[in-house]
Design a protein around this motif. Sequence first.
Motif, mmCIF file in Angstrom:
data_model
loop_
_atom_site.group_PDB
_atom_site.id
_atom_site.type_symbol
_atom_site.label_atom_id
_atom_site.label_comp_id
_atom_site.label_asym_id
_atom_site.label_seq_id
_atom_site.Cartn_x
_atom_site.Cartn_y
_atom_site.Cartn_z
ATOM 1 N N GLY A 153 0.805 -1.213 0.000
ATOM 2 C CA GLY A 153 0.000 0.000 0.000
ATOM 3 C C GLY A 153 0.839 1.264 0.000
ATOM 4 O O GLY A 153 2.013 1.289 -0.395
ATOM 5 N N PHE A 154 0.209 2.329 0.493
ATOM 6 C CA PHE A 154 0.867 3.636 0.456
ATOM 7 C C PHE A 154 2.087 3.705 1.365
ATOM 8 O O PHE A 154 2.954 4.552 1.171
ATOM 9 N N TRP A 155 2.185 2.824 2.378
ATOM 10 C CA TRP A 155 3.292 2.902 3.333
ATOM 11 C C TRP A 155 4.575 2.291 2.791
ATOM 12 O O TRP A 155 5.606 2.364 3.453
ATOM 13 N N ASN A 156 4.509 1.715 1.615
ATOM 14 C CA ASN A 156 5.729 1.250 0.972
ATOM 15 C C ASN A 156 6.580 2.458 0.595
ATOM 16 O O ASN A 156 6.101 3.414 -0.014
ATOM 17 N N LEU A 157 7.866 2.413 0.969
ATOM 18 C CA LEU A 157 8.742 3.572 0.726
ATOM 19 C C LEU A 157 8.833 3.926 -0.754
ATOM 20 O O LEU A 157 8.920 5.098 -1.131
ATOM 21 N N HIS A 158 8.831 2.923 -1.596
ATOM 22 C CA HIS A 158 8.922 3.202 -3.025
ATOM 23 C C HIS A 158 7.674 3.932 -3.525
ATOM 24 O O HIS A 158 7.764 4.885 -4.313
ATOM 25 N N ILE A 159 6.501 3.488 -3.032
ATOM 26 C CA ILE A 159 5.259 4.154 -3.420
ATOM 27 C C ILE A 159 5.246 5.587 -2.895
ATOM 28 O O ILE A 159 4.836 6.534 -3.598
ATOM 29 N N GLN A 160 5.693 5.788 -1.656
ATOM 30 C CA GLN A 160 5.744 7.142 -1.093
ATOM 31 C C GLN A 160 6.695 8.036 -1.896
ATOM 32 O O GLN A 160 6.406 9.211 -2.150
ATOM 33 N N GLY A 161 7.838 7.461 -2.307
ATOM 34 C CA GLY A 161 8.771 8.232 -3.116
ATOM 35 C C GLY A 161 8.174 8.614 -4.463
ATOM 36 O O GLY A 161 8.362 9.739 -4.947
ATOM 37 N N MET A 162 7.442 7.683 -5.069
ATOM 38 C CA MET A 162 6.784 7.985 -6.331
ATOM 39 C C MET A 162 5.745 9.094 -6.158
ATOM 40 O O MET A 162 5.611 9.978 -7.015
ATOM 41 N N PHE A 163 5.008 9.043 -5.032
ATOM 42 C CA PHE A 163 4.011 10.093 -4.782
ATOM 43 C C PHE A 163 4.670 11.460 -4.608
ATOM 44 O O PHE A 163 4.195 12.464 -5.152
ATOM 45 N N ILE A 164 5.758 11.491 -3.838
ATOM 46 C CA ILE A 164 6.468 12.758 -3.628
ATOM 47 C C ILE A 164 6.993 13.291 -4.963
ATOM 48 O O ILE A 164 6.914 14.487 -5.262
ATOM 49 N N CYS A 165 7.507 12.393 -5.783
ATOM 50 C CA CYS A 165 8.012 12.807 -7.103
ATOM 51 C C CYS A 165 6.875 13.346 -7.973
ATOM 52 O O CYS A 165 7.041 14.372 -8.645
ATOM 53 N N PHE A 166 5.736 12.654 -7.942
ATOM 54 C CA PHE A 166 4.581 13.128 -8.708
ATOM 55 C C PHE A 166 4.136 14.513 -8.236
ATOM 56 O O PHE A 166 3.889 15.418 -9.049
ATOM 57 N N LEU A 167 4.019 14.675 -6.896
ATOM 58 C CA LEU A 167 3.565 15.952 -6.354
ATOM 59 C C LEU A 167 4.540 17.073 -6.694
ATOM 60 O O LEU A 167 4.138 18.178 -7.088
ATOM 61 N N LEU A 168 5.841 16.776 -6.565
ATOM 62 C CA LEU A 168 6.861 17.783 -6.876
ATOM 63 C C LEU A 168 6.805 18.168 -8.352
ATOM 64 O O LEU A 168 6.835 19.360 -8.704
ATOM 65 N N SER A 169 6.708 17.177 -9.226
ATOM 66 C CA SER A 169 6.678 17.459 -10.670
ATOM 67 C C SER A 169 5.440 18.267 -11.043
ATOM 68 O O SER A 169 5.516 19.216 -11.827
ATOM 69 N N ALA A 170 4.285 17.888 -10.468
ATOM 70 C CA ALA A 170 3.047 18.595 -10.788
ATOM 71 C C ALA A 170 3.123 20.052 -10.352
ATOM 72 O O ALA A 170 2.748 20.962 -11.115
ATOM 73 N N CYS A 171 3.608 20.302 -9.148
ATOM 74 C CA CYS A 171 3.688 21.689 -8.651
ATOM 75 C C CYS A 171 4.666 22.512 -9.479
ATOM 76 O O CYS A 171 4.379 23.661 -9.836
ATOM 77 N N LEU A 172 5.836 21.931 -9.791
ATOM 78 C CA LEU A 172 6.824 22.673 -10.574
ATOM 79 C C LEU A 172 6.314 22.949 -11.989
ATOM 80 O O LEU A 172 6.520 24.039 -12.528
ATOM 81 N N LEU A 173 5.647 21.963 -12.580
ATOM 82 C CA LEU A 173 5.129 22.166 -13.929
ATOM 83 C C LEU A 173 4.082 23.272 -13.954
ATOM 84 O O LEU A 173 4.104 24.147 -14.840
ATOM 85 N N VAL A 174 3.169 23.252 -12.995
ATOM 86 C CA VAL A 174 2.138 24.293 -12.964
ATOM 87 C C VAL A 174 2.772 25.663 -12.765
ATOM 88 O O VAL A 174 2.445 26.637 -13.465
ATOM 89 N N ALA A 175 3.702 25.754 -11.796
ATOM 90 C CA ALA A 175 4.307 27.056 -11.474
ATOM 91 C C ALA A 175 5.133 27.597 -12.625
ATOM 92 O O ALA A 175 4.978 28.754 -13.034
ATOM 93 N N PHE A 176 5.996 26.768 -13.194
ATOM 94 C CA PHE A 176 6.938 27.274 -14.183
ATOM 95 C C PHE A 176 6.338 27.331 -15.584
ATOM 96 O O PHE A 176 6.636 28.252 -16.338
ATOM 97 N N ILE A 177 5.502 26.384 -15.952
ATOM 98 C CA ILE A 177 4.911 26.450 -17.290
ATOM 99 C C ILE A 177 3.957 27.627 -17.384
ATOM 100 O O ILE A 177 3.843 28.271 -18.436
#
Length: 426
Positions: A153-177
Amino acid sequence: MVSDTSGDASDRKNLLLLIQLRWIAAIGQLATIWFVHAVLAIALPLAEMLAVVAFLVGLNLVSLLRYRHRDRVTNTELFLELLLDVGALTVQLSLSGGALNPFISLFLLQVILGAILLEAWSVWTLVAITSTCFVGLTAFHRDINMPHSHVGGFWNLHIQGMFICFLLSACLLVAFITRITANLRRRDARLAELRQQSAEEEHVVRMGLLASGAAHELGTPLSTLSVILNDWEKMPALTRDGELAQDLADMQAQLARCKAIVTGILLSSGEARGEGTIRTGVRAFLDETVADWQALRAPAAFAYDNGFAPDEPVISDLALKQVIVNVLDNALEASPDWVGVVARRQGATLCLEVTDRGPGFPADIAAAPGKPYRSTKGRAGAGLGLFLVVNVLRRLGGALDIAAPAGGGAQVRLTLPLAGLSGGRP
């Protein structure tokens, strides 16, 4: 041709956005390295990973120096900037799990930025390079020991890392694009404005050619009329009649005025520059222009305040003189009872304000002065005076502003850099 300076300015702003994004990447990498090493107790090659962060910081400092000291940023430079970011990300990923690292999808962020900022060949090259890096990381990487990898589930470190990466990419894309597209919209608006100016200047050139041709054509009939009037003035039957003699004198004066107008048109169009350049001062130029207009138009009430000081040597420009006359004529037509003129010096700029007590300018003309054939006079061909004024001022590096004084009427403000009046670059 339309200048590409607006495109250069947009590329410089995009370079600045990449620099800001790199600062965020460097800070984010430091925070991630600290969290993984100190909180999760995962062993990392700290020296090598911190060296990559130091490389990003050094690259940013070099990019900032380049941004401040050079005006033009090319597509190749933006491509190299993104390529170096891809290289730094590849090294970090190879030191921390390779393709299994959840932050592997940050490659996609680089590709999206490239698709917006770069030319087609650069983008596809970037796609090929990031794809190669992705495949290479599956074979060449340093393995890391991930605790709790068995947790689902979500408590898997790899899944959490993927979520953080997704959130970071989405925020940066919205802000900079959002900011990048705003830069592109401003560039497109500037290009549209330059195209409009080019079309207006072409229109002015055509009008100048027509005026010059008309002046040439008028030369012959005016000369014929001058000869006939001279003959009439010598005829005893006409000279004995005082009223007819006065009429002949008035006709000669008006004919001389027509010749002066034709000569002025030819001078303004560059047909008779061999007589030598006339140099004068700003105060004398303004005084002469206003005095000639006042003698010709004889306004009922006229207030003139020439407070330009200290004086400045300039070239007497017939086109500029006609600009001032046009503005004064418009003011007198709108306000026959009173016209006011104030001249001032503001640093290296001449400021000339012409005020009247007429009905003022309509909102559409005041908001965008200088559009051709926009007039309230209701006659064919009206609306070109202000259009020519704006284009002559633009050629000299100046500008025109319209204001509505508190007491009513209208105020037209001409601003001209003195460098443009003295024959230098505005």
